[in-house]
Design a protein around this motif. Structure first.
Motif: not given
Ligand code: OX2
Length: 841
Positions: A135, A139, A288, A375, A452, A572, A674-675, A677
């Protein structure tokens, strides 16, 4: 060196300026030219690879023409620019995206067809650019698309890994990692051999006072590695703006030192130096949400940050402005803590190289940077050992100590005598060895910190960064809920749905203003519309079913309920909860009477995702899913009622096939973990419903689409801590249905149960940290509600239409506009009409 052409000769340049093609004939001409000259082939040996290469080069030429104009326009306008620093850019394929963004896919389709090719086959030749884990990297890719589409002067800066995320193979039910060498042929990058930056490592610091009595620090000795720029054009959708993603590649500095070695007969070690330097940009770390603290990773970070900042500062210096104007011209966004060294590097440039005072420099630095946290998981928060830092970046460590000293002094002034506070917020953790806390450094060195999704942004303020809210005040902390680009994730992945929406909303405008989707609400009960809508979903399921057949050999019924969970495998994220639920379903089906079986909606449970190579628990989960599939899919007693599929090597291009085909998708992380998703957004935008926990962006999705259109279950974030406490210090009895699932596993029904002992044990004996048992009952019940709801197809379809209609908020365009306004203070740069954009509807 002044390389600009003098005025009298410029007419000739203008006369012969490259013109991007807009017609089918011109496109074909370009393809044939590239086949016959660039590729040195002909119509007698032009296979699909060659046709892909030629078509891509034709589009690349087109993009680079607009890229040049965009860069000139932005340079002349001299307005503020954004630099998005990210160690990961999960771009996926470029050709299809380029064709759609410039509005020439139909022309390319016809052109290729006249030349003897099907466009889908040509698109499928492309290797994904997979420079990311999940993610976070995707993003960054969506943000680049939005920044270009909205005409923001914005660059991405990253590393040009020779190997992206590994390719996953499933062998006997186990994940096997294979290197992903993707650069064999990459038409989308432009090497800039003229843009090379020297990056220094190791060495020592000499301090002295100059004649004026000023303290001077000189970082000297050590070794130099060269960073070469590779530029990748980023086309905006329906706009000539073509931005830049600049990726750095490492090479040894072949300076005098090497020649000495070479001449003195030390050939081997001079080659070894070369290899050691190239190692820096060799491979993406495949973790990740996990920090492993490896020296090479810190080297990657500094290499990339130093090269990028050198480039940014050089560009700024050309404008001859005062240093104090730096933050008016430049906003730098830190994608997680990975680029935090940029804060230290800019401070170093300003005080050591440019001679600014500390305070003056520090004001510039903090006004320039923004930091995005992704996170709250403790194992993902970056920390670097002080001795390691001392050795690799001695001057940076000194500056970090100074930053920390000034910061702690300000804390002391604000909270006199609160020694605990000082210990808690210090950038240096007083452990053995001492550690540099990168998130704290990022907060102290930025003017804004954002989470986020709303829940996540609240959580960072009340948990991991609580003290910093007290110190800096709440305004420094903000939320920007994630988004996704509707260009790739709707228009490109689901062309038929995009077309249907366009036909009802007056064209493709919704792709630039996703709130237009709202107009679909009035079709939620329209019979004709619903029929078309359902046909499209069915066709997408047929496409996925074919893909499943061709890759796994398993036949699935496209009329079954497709239940999909694709994302990185992580405890998680709870793929284990899903597969335990599948096993429970299997048990239930086996116990059903024929009449009961007739009433049950057939289901296909689809999984996909990579486990970090060193994450054995995640690998165990993959193994269990595959073994359950092997048993269930062959059980004649079950037939079509249940199929379990694990899709190998989940990546962006596969997501484009998988996402449009869901009936439900699973976003079932332990609440608070999960910050945000982002795949949750993609699935709903493509007409699928969600089964999910109250976590991350699920909460805002629910608010937008309405709670009748989502299946929420499970404990809330606010209860997680107490539950964990009870597991460890109170009584912990497992859910009885989960016990039955474990009993079946332990009976060796899915192969040797010993292989899964650690997984069941983590729940039975080791505190069930992720609350699998606590949420199991609620999960199973909610799955039953899904079954029931699916039987009423009319209502189901209405729910999916209403959901899509209400997803406008989750466009990454909205997100970028929020960053631009709240954090970057930048404006788009309007474009003239000089470009020959295709106008495809
Ligand atoms: C991810 C997060 O786990 C996910 O929840 C989020 O949507 C994404 O970042 C984009 O913001 N590594 N990957 C993530 O966080 C970290 C650290």
């Amino acid at each position: 060196v002044e390389a600009s052409i003098p005025e009298p000769q410029r007419d000739a340049w203008k006369k012969f300026q490259a013109k991007p093609f807009v017609s089918k004939d011109d496109f074909e001409k370009e393809v044939v030219r590239h086949v016959e000259t660039t590729l040195a082939r002909s119509m007698f040996n032009c296979d699909e690879t060659a046709a892909y290469a030629a078509a891509s080069l034709a589009f690349r030429d087109r993009l680079i023409t607009e890229w040049n104009r965009t860069q000139q326009r932005q340079t002349f306008a001299d307005t503020k620019r954004v630099y998005y620093l990210s160690l990961e850019f999960l771009m996926g394929r470029a050709l299809d995206n380029a064709m759609l963004n410039v509005g020439l896919k139909n022309i390319a389709k016809e052109g290729l067809s006249e030349l003897g090719f099907r466009i889908e086959d040509i698109i499928n030749q492309e290797h994904d650019a997979a420079l990311g884990n999940g993610g976070l990297g995707r993003l960054a890719a969506c943000f680049l698309d939005s920044m270009a589409s909205l005409n923001f002067p914005a660059w991405g800066y990253g590393l040009r890994y020779k190997y992206g995320i590994f390719k996953q193979e499933i062998v006997d039910g186990y994940q096997v990692e294979v290197p992903d060498y993707w650069l064999d042929f990459n038409p989308w990058e432009f090497p800039r051999h003229d843009i090379v930056v020297d990056v220094q490592f190791y060495g020592g610091v000499r301090k002295y006072q100059d004649e004026a009595g000023k303290n001077v620090a000189v970082w000297e000795g050590g070794e130099i590695v060269k960073a070469t720029a590779y530029d990748v054009p980023i086309p905006g959708f329906n706009t000539p703006t073509t931005n830049n993603m600049r990726l750095w590649s490492s090479k040894a500095a072949s300076g005098e030192f090497d020649f000495q070695k070479f001449n003195s007969g030390d050939y081997e070690s001079s080659v070894a130096d070369q290899q050691r330097a190239e190692t820096i940009s060799a491979v993406l770390y495949p973790n990740d949400n996990l920090d492993r603290g490896k020296e090479l990773r810190l080297k990657q970070q500094y290499f990339w940050v130093a090269a990028s900042l050198y480039d940014i500062v050089r560009r700024f210096k050309k404008s001859k402005r005062a240093w104090s104007e730096f933050p008016d011209q430049i906003a730098i966004q830190l994608n997680d803590t990975h680029p935090t060294l940029a804060i230290v590097e800019l401070q170093r440039i300003l005080i050591d190289m440019e001679g600014l005072d500390w305070d003056e420099a520090w004001t510039i630095v903090t006004n320039t940077f923004g930091y995005t946290n992704h996170t709250v998981l403790p194992e993902a928060l970056e920390k670097w050992s002080v001795p390691l830092f001392q050795n690799l970046l001695p001057r940076h460590l000194q500056i970090i100590y100074d930053i920390n000293m000034f910061f702690l002094q300000s804390v002391e002034r604000k909270f006199p005598g609160d020694r605990d506070m000082l210990g808690r917020v210090s950038i240096i953790e007083e452990s053995q060895p001492k550690m540099v806390r990168m998130a704290f450094l990022a907060i102290v060195g930025s003017h804004k910190v954002n989470g986020v999704a709303e829940l996540h942004s609240d959580l960072i303020k009340t948990t991991i960064f609580k003290d910093f809210v007290k110190i800096f005040g709440p305004d420094k902390f903000t939320n920007v809920t994630n988004g996704i680009t509707p260009r790739r994730w709707l228009h490109q992945a689901n062309p038929r749905l995009s077309e249907l929406i366009a036909s009802k909303t007056g064209g493709l405008g919704f792709l630039k203003d996703l709130n237009v989707l709202n107009e679909l609400e009035k079709f939620a009960d329209d019979k004709e519309f619903k029929k078309e809508w359902a046909e499209i979903k069915y066709a997408n399921k047929v496409r996925l079913a074919k893909y499943i057949k061709s890759t796994t050999g398993v036949t699935v019924n496209p009329a079954a309920l497709f239940d999909i969970q694709v994302k990185r495998i992580h405890e998680y994220k709870r793929q284990q909860l899903n597969i335990f639920g599948v096993i429970h379903r299997y048990l239930t089906i086996k116990a059903m009477t024929p009449e009961e079986r007739k009433k049950l909606a057939p289901r296909v449970s689809i999984f996909g995702g990579k486990a970090a190579p060193g994450y054995w628990m995640a690998k165990t989960i993959i193994h269990l899913i595959n073994n359950v599939g092997a048993v269930v899919n062959k059980d004649p007693d079950v037939g079509d009622l249940l199929k379990v599929i694990f899709l190998e090597d989940y990546n962006v291009s596969k997501a484009e096939i998988i996402t449009p085909a869901s009936d439900v998708s699973e976003h079932i992380s332990t609440a608070g973990t999960e910050a945000s998703g982002t795949s949750n957004m993609k699935f709903v935008l493509n007409g699928g419903l969600i089964i999910g926990t109250c976590d991350g962006a699920n909460i805002e999705i629910t608010r937008e689409i309405g709670e009748n259109n989502i299946f929420l279950f499970g404990n809330l974030a606010e209860d997680v801590e107490d539950l964990r406490h009870t597991h460890n210090y109170g009584s912990h009895t497992l859910d009885p249905d989960l016990v039955k699932v474990f009993d079946l596993i332990k009976s060796n029904a899915f192969g040797d149960a010993g292989a899964f002992g650690a997984l069941t044990g983590s729940i039975e004996d080791h505190g069930d940290y992720y609350l699998v048992s606590d949420d199991f009952h609620s999960y199973i019940q909610t799955q039953t509600l899904v079954d029931e709801a699916y039987k009423n197809q009319e209502e189901w379809i209405t729910k999916t239409i209403l959901s899509v209609a209400r997803m406008g908020f989750f466009s990454s365009d909205r997100c970028i506009n929020e960053y631009a306004e709240m954090i970057w203070n930048v404006e788009p740069l309007p474009v003239g009409k000089e470009s020959g954009l295709g106008k495809e509807e």
